[in-house]
Design an enzyme around this catalytic site. Sequence first.
Site, PDB file in Angstrom:
ATOM      1  N   CYS A  73     -78.112  10.447  19.678  1.00 60.78           N
ATOM      2  CA  CYS A  73     -79.467  10.305  19.125  1.00 60.78           C
ATOM      3  C   CYS A  73     -79.363   9.285  17.992  1.00 60.78           C
ATOM      4  CB  CYS A  73     -80.023  11.659  18.672  1.00 60.78           C
ATOM      5  SG  CYS A  73     -79.180  12.435  17.278  1.00 60.78           S
ATOM      6  N   HIS A  75     -58.201  21.378  17.472  1.00 63.24           N
ATOM      7  CA  HIS A  75     -58.193  22.538  16.585  1.00 63.24           C
ATOM      8  C   HIS A  75     -59.402  23.443  16.762  1.00 63.24           C
ATOM      9  CE1 HIS A  75     -55.391  20.500  13.401  1.00 63.24           C
ATOM     10  NE2 HIS A  75     -54.983  20.294  14.641  1.00 63.24           N
TER      11      HIS A  75
END
Length: 152
Positions: free
Chosen positions: A66, A99
């Site tokens: 966007c 992670h």
Amino acid sequence: MKVAIGADHGGFELKQAVAAWLAERPFEVIDCGASEYDPVDDFPDFCVSVSELIQSGQADRGIVICGSGVGASIACSKHAGVRAATCHDRYSAHQGVEHDGMNVLCLGGRVIGVEPALEIVEAFLGASFDPQDRFLRRMSKVDAIERGGGHQ
């Protein structure tokens, strides 16, 4: 790897470049639109399309673009099982996957140029989750929050 991609008017040009780059590589691209520039379209519509493909397992990763990337990350993250984040650097893009189990990359079409965006996409798609205990523990806590149970 199946990659769903979508963008509103703010990310339309960058999406075209990213989709073309993906098509030249061994990815199956699922284009969720926009297929043409529409100055009044809304990013949440494309976020829903990409997020539903992630949820159903029809796509392994998603990319939503966007104007800033922020609205897309907020809207995508409202979907259970979708871990979306705005990343405008390579480190965050691969570390978010390794992670945190990020599965949707959000970019700002008005923030970043094509070449840096492609490097970020490459880092995002080239990364794999690292199932160390500490990362699994943290993801479990995030999942508990998503289910409305707070964290453990």
